[in-house]
Design a protein around this motif. Structure first.
Motif, PDB file in Angstrom:
ATOM      1  N   GLU A 109      26.711  46.224  45.274  1.00  0.00           N
ATOM      2  CA  GLU A 109      26.069  46.111  43.966  1.00  0.00           C
ATOM      3  C   GLU A 109      25.939  47.474  43.293  1.00  0.00           C
ATOM      4  O   GLU A 109      26.073  47.611  42.072  1.00  0.00           O
ATOM      5  CB  GLU A 109      24.674  45.487  44.117  1.00  0.00           C
ATOM      6  N   GLN A 110      25.699  48.516  44.098  1.00  0.00           N
ATOM      7  CA  GLN A 110      25.455  49.852  43.549  1.00  0.00           C
ATOM      8  C   GLN A 110      26.709  50.736  43.568  1.00  0.00           C
ATOM      9  O   GLN A 110      26.624  51.907  43.195  1.00  0.00           O
ATOM     10  CB  GLN A 110      24.337  50.530  44.349  1.00  0.00           C
ATOM     11  N   ASN A 111      27.853  50.178  43.987  1.00  0.00           N
ATOM     12  CA  ASN A 111      29.069  50.993  44.156  1.00  0.00           C
ATOM     13  C   ASN A 111      28.777  52.245  44.986  1.00  0.00           C
ATOM     14  O   ASN A 111      29.167  53.358  44.632  1.00  0.00           O
ATOM     15  CB  ASN A 111      29.650  51.392  42.795  1.00  0.00           C
ATOM     16  N   PHE A 112      28.105  52.031  46.094  1.00  0.00           N
ATOM     17  CA  PHE A 112      27.626  53.112  46.958  1.00  0.00           C
ATOM     18  C   PHE A 112      28.576  53.203  48.153  1.00  0.00           C
ATOM     19  O   PHE A 112      28.483  52.413  49.096  1.00  0.00           O
ATOM     20  CB  PHE A 112      26.199  52.779  47.400  1.00  0.00           C
ATOM     21  N   PHE A 113      29.503  54.148  48.099  1.00  0.00           N
ATOM     22  CA  PHE A 113      30.577  54.213  49.084  1.00  0.00           C
ATOM     23  C   PHE A 113      30.676  55.607  49.698  1.00  0.00           C
ATOM     24  O   PHE A 113      30.367  56.610  49.042  1.00  0.00           O
ATOM     25  CB  PHE A 113      31.930  53.857  48.436  1.00  0.00           C
ATOM     26  N   VAL A 114      31.147  55.661  50.957  1.00  0.00           N
ATOM     27  CA  VAL A 114      31.385  56.968  51.591  1.00  0.00           C
ATOM     28  C   VAL A 114      32.753  57.530  51.219  1.00  0.00           C
ATOM     29  O   VAL A 114      32.989  58.737  51.298  1.00  0.00           O
ATOM     30  CB  VAL A 114      31.261  56.894  53.134  1.00  0.00           C
ATOM     31  N   ARG A 115      33.668  56.639  50.839  1.00  0.00           N
ATOM     32  CA  ARG A 115      35.000  57.024  50.394  1.00  0.00           C
ATOM     33  C   ARG A 115      35.453  56.032  49.320  1.00  0.00           C
ATOM     34  O   ARG A 115      34.952  54.908  49.267  1.00  0.00           O
ATOM     35  CB  ARG A 115      36.011  57.000  51.567  1.00  0.00           C
ATOM     36  N   PRO A 116      36.414  56.428  48.482  1.00  0.00           N
ATOM     37  CA  PRO A 116      36.859  55.514  47.430  1.00  0.00           C
ATOM     38  C   PRO A 116      37.457  54.227  47.997  1.00  0.00           C
ATOM     39  O   PRO A 116      38.036  54.204  49.087  1.00  0.00           O
ATOM     40  CB  PRO A 116      37.923  56.331  46.686  1.00  0.00           C
ATOM     41  N   SER A 117      37.339  53.146  47.231  1.00  0.00           N
ATOM     42  CA  SER A 117      37.945  51.873  47.606  1.00  0.00           C
ATOM     43  C   SER A 117      39.463  51.983  47.500  1.00  0.00           C
ATOM     44  O   SER A 117      40.005  52.876  46.845  1.00  0.00           O
ATOM     45  CB  SER A 117      37.416  50.756  46.720  1.00  0.00           C
ATOM     46  N   HIS A 118      40.146  51.053  48.150  1.00  0.00           N
ATOM     47  CA  HIS A 118      41.605  51.125  48.240  1.00  0.00           C
ATOM     48  C   HIS A 118      42.156  49.707  48.138  1.00  0.00           C
ATOM     49  O   HIS A 118      41.470  48.738  48.479  1.00  0.00           O
ATOM     50  CB  HIS A 118      41.991  51.771  49.573  1.00  0.00           C
ATOM     51  N   SER A 119      43.398  49.559  47.655  1.00  0.00           N
ATOM     52  CA  SER A 119      43.991  48.227  47.541  1.00  0.00           C
ATOM     53  C   SER A 119      45.454  48.242  47.961  1.00  0.00           C
ATOM     54  O   SER A 119      46.116  49.275  47.935  1.00  0.00           O
ATOM     55  CB  SER A 119      43.866  47.713  46.103  1.00  0.00           C
ATOM     56  N   MET A 120      45.923  47.073  48.373  1.00  0.00           N
ATOM     57  CA  MET A 120      47.323  46.842  48.734  1.00  0.00           C
ATOM     58  C   MET A 120      47.736  45.533  48.072  1.00  0.00           C
ATOM     59  O   MET A 120      46.903  44.630  47.926  1.00  0.00           O
ATOM     60  CB  MET A 120      47.495  46.721  50.251  1.00  0.00           C
ATOM     61  N   GLN A 121      49.004  45.409  47.719  1.00  0.00           N
ATOM     62  CA  GLN A 121      49.409  44.140  47.124  1.00  0.00           C
ATOM     63  C   GLN A 121      50.896  43.867  47.339  1.00  0.00           C
ATOM     64  O   GLN A 121      51.685  44.781  47.580  1.00  0.00           O
ATOM     65  CB  GLN A 121      49.093  44.110  45.631  1.00  0.00           C
ATOM     66  N   LYS A 122      51.223  42.586  47.244  1.00  0.00           N
ATOM     67  CA  LYS A 122      52.607  42.110  47.337  1.00  0.00           C
ATOM     68  C   LYS A 122      52.789  40.994  46.308  1.00  0.00           C
ATOM     69  O   LYS A 122      52.033  40.014  46.305  1.00  0.00           O
ATOM     70  CB  LYS A 122      52.900  41.590  48.750  1.00  0.00           C
ATOM     71  N   GLY A 123      53.760  41.137  45.441  1.00  0.00           N
ATOM     72  CA  GLY A 123      54.038  40.108  44.457  1.00  0.00           C
ATOM     73  C   GLY A 123      52.988  40.025  43.364  1.00  0.00           C
ATOM     74  O   GLY A 123      52.221  40.965  43.134  1.00  0.00           O
ATOM     75  N   ASP A 124      52.928  38.880  42.708  1.00  0.00           N
ATOM     76  CA  ASP A 124      52.020  38.650  41.584  1.00  0.00           C
ATOM     77  C   ASP A 124      51.020  37.580  41.986  1.00  0.00           C
ATOM     78  O   ASP A 124      51.266  36.371  41.845  1.00  0.00           O
ATOM     79  CB  ASP A 124      52.834  38.221  40.351  1.00  0.00           C
ATOM     80  N   PHE A 125      49.873  38.029  42.528  1.00  0.00           N
ATOM     81  CA  PHE A 125      48.882  37.089  43.033  1.00  0.00           C
ATOM     82  C   PHE A 125      48.399  36.126  41.950  1.00  0.00           C
ATOM     83  O   PHE A 125      48.363  34.911  42.143  1.00  0.00           O
ATOM     84  CB  PHE A 125      47.686  37.830  43.635  1.00  0.00           C
ATOM     85  N   GLN A 126      47.991  36.664  40.808  1.00  0.00           N
ATOM     86  CA  GLN A 126      47.316  35.844  39.819  1.00  0.00           C
ATOM     87  C   GLN A 126      48.199  34.709  39.296  1.00  0.00           C
ATOM     88  O   GLN A 126      47.762  33.569  39.166  1.00  0.00           O
ATOM     89  CB  GLN A 126      46.837  36.710  38.649  1.00  0.00           C
ATOM     90  N   THR A 127      49.475  35.018  39.043  1.00  0.00           N
ATOM     91  CA  THR A 127      50.390  33.981  38.551  1.00  0.00           C
ATOM     92  C   THR A 127      50.573  32.883  39.593  1.00  0.00           C
ATOM     93  O   THR A 127      50.505  31.683  39.289  1.00  0.00           O
ATOM     94  CB  THR A 127      51.751  34.599  38.184  1.00  0.00           C
ATOM     95  N   ALA A 128      50.815  33.293  40.836  1.00  0.00           N
ATOM     96  CA  ALA A 128      51.013  32.312  41.912  1.00  0.00           C
ATOM     97  C   ALA A 128      49.749  31.493  42.140  1.00  0.00           C
ATOM     98  O   ALA A 128      49.809  30.283  42.384  1.00  0.00           O
ATOM     99  CB  ALA A 128      51.421  33.032  43.192  1.00  0.00           C
ATOM    100  N   TYR A 129      48.601  32.137  42.060  1.00  0.00           N
ATOM    101  CA  TYR A 129      47.317  31.450  42.273  1.00  0.00           C
ATOM    102  C   TYR A 129      47.079  30.400  41.188  1.00  0.00           C
ATOM    103  O   TYR A 129      46.663  29.264  41.469  1.00  0.00           O
ATOM    104  CB  TYR A 129      46.196  32.490  42.279  1.00  0.00           C
TER     105      TYR A 129
END
Length: 788
Positions: free
Chosen positions: A154-174
């Motif tokens: 809720e507070q965006n309280f992190f020890v390190r930055p967030s990270h993401s990985m992806q393959k393809g186009d999730f939103q369209t397929a979903y």
């Protein structure tokens, strides 16, 4: 048989039999007898030098506060106290963060978790030091604290930055998919509960350096941090580790603070200092496996085939980064477990909380990531009305599939392994029998789950994938081996000794492995990431091959034969062929080489090939290969109390071409039980002020023999590793832990049977009887609602 007694064996008898204990043979752990008899020497068993002092550490009583004042007058005056060590006594770097800064040796004007070190007392005995720590008068200005993952998110309280990985186009397929589900599961952490707690014994040397005896999985890191704390070059610090009484990741980074504290005191007082944490202090002051809050959104077709996936994993990191960046990364890597997620995106958060900094634990985030994949596939199966195993098999990766981090899945034999286990444990018949049992029993219900494990092998930080070794061959034919790996009960020393025995084709009892020591093999990686045998076995082999080549070149020249005519066999060296065959004992041959000035010593080195990963692009090949396995567990629950029994477990696990089947099976059994404990009985608890309340064996339940499956069968998957690992073996340290998911999901299956498998009961981990009862009651409410 000892080396000396084996030399007394009749020559002809010894010549005819194969060399004993080589690679691929079941052999007892090199210290097994010492473990049983109590002769194995751990740091706290070492004879203490005259003048040895003992250290205890004072702890913060607040989760988040400014230190207004700290009066240590009464501490100094306490009986037996020699000195009190504070941040002001540190001559060099005071922050010992292993990767990123944020871990002060002692709190500096602020505390960020209950148990954070404030100062350390040096006394004539541990009891005196411990009593004196309680006499400090500390005044705090209490600050607001964040204790839960949800608060941090809720507070965006992190020890390190967030990270993401992806393959393809999730939103369209979903959006296009016919079916969608979403769910959340909370998986608590786990206490390492090693039998030997954190301990270091530091002896000053005459050149202002330090000799550090420590229970650490990472001697080089201890060496580096002690050097930095004392403001000395690393070559002034020698670190030695003969063995640990268990580590499980808890001694990868978090063995260092205690060595550093003891070193500061030893440096100041010029006397040996021992710091051993009592069990309760250890459980309060050291990090655990990370709690994870995991969420998914998934789209799938009518058969249960996954089309699109959105996964979030959020780790409870504690107050500092420690290794959390890499741990959450590995959770993200393994959030697919064995399955093709379709078009997907995976996001990982590193949540800061005012609790002890969590750290490495067997699996290093991978197990927490896998739980969301298995929970999700379970949910899909019930949504389409199928047996979960059928949906699992439907969604398995195929050879040539690509993961969400860009690695192509190769040599993937998971379907074959699962179908072999399915047949061996008679899964289909048992499923029918369980269905019939549940129809005929109101208060007892049974559940069944067969779950796979796909675990990537390699450090995801690329430079750690290297190792060194040192091999000496003495003129009496005995061999000395040293390497950078540490022995924590897992049998690493035994396996690497078998590699050396195999290379020279000599008896295992001619190979002596010495303590891991930074003076012998420098710049070592931690013994972690299941890489101990892969890396150090290859490094030792490399050293042996160098010596062998020297010996072959010498013999070729000395005996005037071709190199191909020189063979090492059964403690002998055969030179030439036919009527010109010369046969010598290994001992006589190496003595002859020495007399002809041939070097019988070599270092060895190995670095893992093929791996590469661009974290910025979240793409590459972070893993050299995958270790795979599967477990099938059957459970019985009491729907009135939530109590349960594990009736049976069958496991097939892939270790490639096993270096030592007995040790590998032991690792699989132990890993499964530890994983089962994490997911069922081992519950970490804090109160509302950030204090650990599960701080001893009385309120933290590790599995005992009474918790083991009543029927327990383990089988090795008969297939060599296609990658060129040491003798085509596979790592076996971490992957078996995740086999414990079968018990967790079998409990969920049993609870779901209460509502005829029409709903997905919530079952957070650990699945204690209370959690199981809640799951049952959830299903009962569904039945009541349907009836009304």
């Amino acid at each position: 048989m000892s080396f000396i007694s084996s030399r007394l064996e009749p020559y002809e008898q010894r010549r005819k039999r194969p060399a004993k204990g080589k690679s691929g043979k079941s052999l007892a752990h090199e210290s097994a007898e010492k473990h049983v008899t109590g002769e194995a020497v751990y740091v706290d068993d070492m004879p203490e030098l005259a003048g040895t002092l003992h250290m205890a550490v004072a702890q913060s009583t607040e989760a988040h506060a400014n230190i207004v004042s700290m009066d240590l007058t009464k501490v100094f005056q306490a009986q037996g106290v020699v000195d009190v060590i504070t941040l002001d006594d540190v001559p060099g770097e005071a922050d010992i963060g292993p990767v990123f800064k944020g871990d002060p040796l002692f709190a500096d004007k602020k505390v960020e978790y209950v148990g954070q070190p404030l100062f350390a007392v040096v006394a004539q005995s541990l009891a005196q030091a411990k009593r004196a720590t309680k006499l400090a008068e500390v005044e705090y200005e209490v600050l607001p604290s964040v204790l839960e993952i949800e608060q941090a998110l809720e507070q965006n309280f992190f020890v390190r930055p967030s990270h993401s990985m992806q393959k393809g186009d999730f939103q369209t397929a979903y959006n296009k998919a016919p079916n969608r589900l979403e769910n959340t599961v909370y998986v608590k952490g786990q206490e390492h509960f090693y039998l030997e707690g954190q301990v270091s014994y530091v002896v000053p040397t005459e050149d202002k350096g330090m000799k550090v005896y420590t229970s650490s999985q990472h001697p080089t890191e201890v060496q580096k941090l002690v050097a930095e704390v004392l403001d000395l070059p690393m070559n002034y610090i020698s670190v030695e580790v003969r063995r640990m009484g268990g580590g499980f990741g808890g001694k990868e980074t978090q063995a260092a603070p205690w060595a550093c504290m003891a070193s500061v005191a030893a440096n100041k007082l010029k006397r040996p200092v021992k710091l051993r944490l009592p069990r309760q202090d250890d459980m309060v002051m050291t990090g655990k496996r990370h709690d994870f809050l995991n969420q998914y959104r998934v789209a799938f077709d009518e058969s249960g085939k996954i089309l699109a996936t959105d996964i979030m994993v959020a780790g409870k990191c504690g107050y500092s980064p420690d290794l959390s960046d890499a741990i959450v990364d590995r959770a993200m890597f393994h959030s697919d477990n064995a399955y093709d997620l379709g078009d997907c995106q995976v996001v990982g958060h590193r949540c800061k909380t005012h609790t002890v900094s969590n750290t490495a634990f067997r699996g290093f985030g991978g197990p927490q990531g896998m739980t969301i994949a298995e929970y999700m596939v379970d949910d899909i199966a019930r949504a389409v009305g199928k047996d979960p195993l059928e949906v699992r098999k439907l969604n398995l990766y195929q050879d040539g599939s690509s993961t969400h981090y860009g690695q192509v899945v190769e040599n993937y034999h998971m379907r074959e392994l699962i179908e072999q286990l399915e047949k061996d444990c008679d899964y289909q018949t048992r499923r029918q029998a369980i269905t019939e049992f549940n129809k005929n029993h109101t208060y007892k219900k049974r559940g069944l789950a067969l779950t796979p494990v796909k675990f990537g092998i390699s450090f995801t930080v690329q430079f750690l994938n290297q190792a060194g070794a040192l091999v000496h061959v003495y003129t009496d034919g005995s061999i000395h081996l040293n390497h950078g790996g540490t022995e924590m009960g897992q049998g690493l020393f035994t396996k690497v000794a078998q590699v050396v025995a195999n290379e020279f084709d000599v008896d295992i009892d001619t190979v002596q492995v010495s303590s891991t020591n930074t003076e012998k093999v420098p710049n070592t990686s931690p013994t972690a990431a299941s890489s101990g045998t892969d890396l150090n076995g290859k490094a030792a082999q490399n050293a042996c091959l160098t010596i062998k080549q020297r010996l072959i070149d010498f013999a070729s020249d000395y005996f005037k034969v071709e190199p191909s005519e020189i063979r090492f066999e059964n403690n002998h060296v055969l030179i030439g062929s036919g009527d010109n065959l010369e046969e010598m004992t290994f001992q006589a041959f190496v003595e002859l080489a020495y007399l002809n000035r041939i070097s019988l010593s070599s270092t060895g080195y190995y670095s893992t090939p093929k791996i590469h990963y661009n974290r910025e692009k979240a793409d590459g090949r972070p893993f050299f290969y995958y270790a795979i396995g599967a477990a099938c567990s059957e459970v019985e629950i009491d729907t009135l109390t939530g109590e349960y029994d594990v009736l049976s477990t069958n496991i097939i696990h892939d270790v490639g071409q096993s270096l030592n089947p007995a040790i590998d099976i032991g690792q699989i059994e132990g890993g499964f039980i530890q994983g089962m404990g994490w997911l069922t009985t081992e519950e970490l608890n804090w109160d509302g002020h950030g204090r650990v309340t599960s701080n001893g064996p009385a309120n933290y339940k590790i599995p005992t023999t009474m918790d083991m499956p009543k029927e327990f069968n383990v089988k090795l998957f008969d297939r060599i590793n296609e990658e060129q690992t040491i003798y085509n073996s596979k790592a076996v340290g971490e992957p078996p832990l995740m086999l414990g998911m079968a018990v967790w999901l079998a409990l969920r299956d049993a609870a779901a049977s209460v509502a005829d498998y029409k709903v997905n009961p919530p079952l957070n981990a650990p699945a204690t009887p209370e959690q199981v009862l809640r799951a049952v009651q959830y299903c009962q409410r569904h039945l009541e609602g349907r009836a009304s």
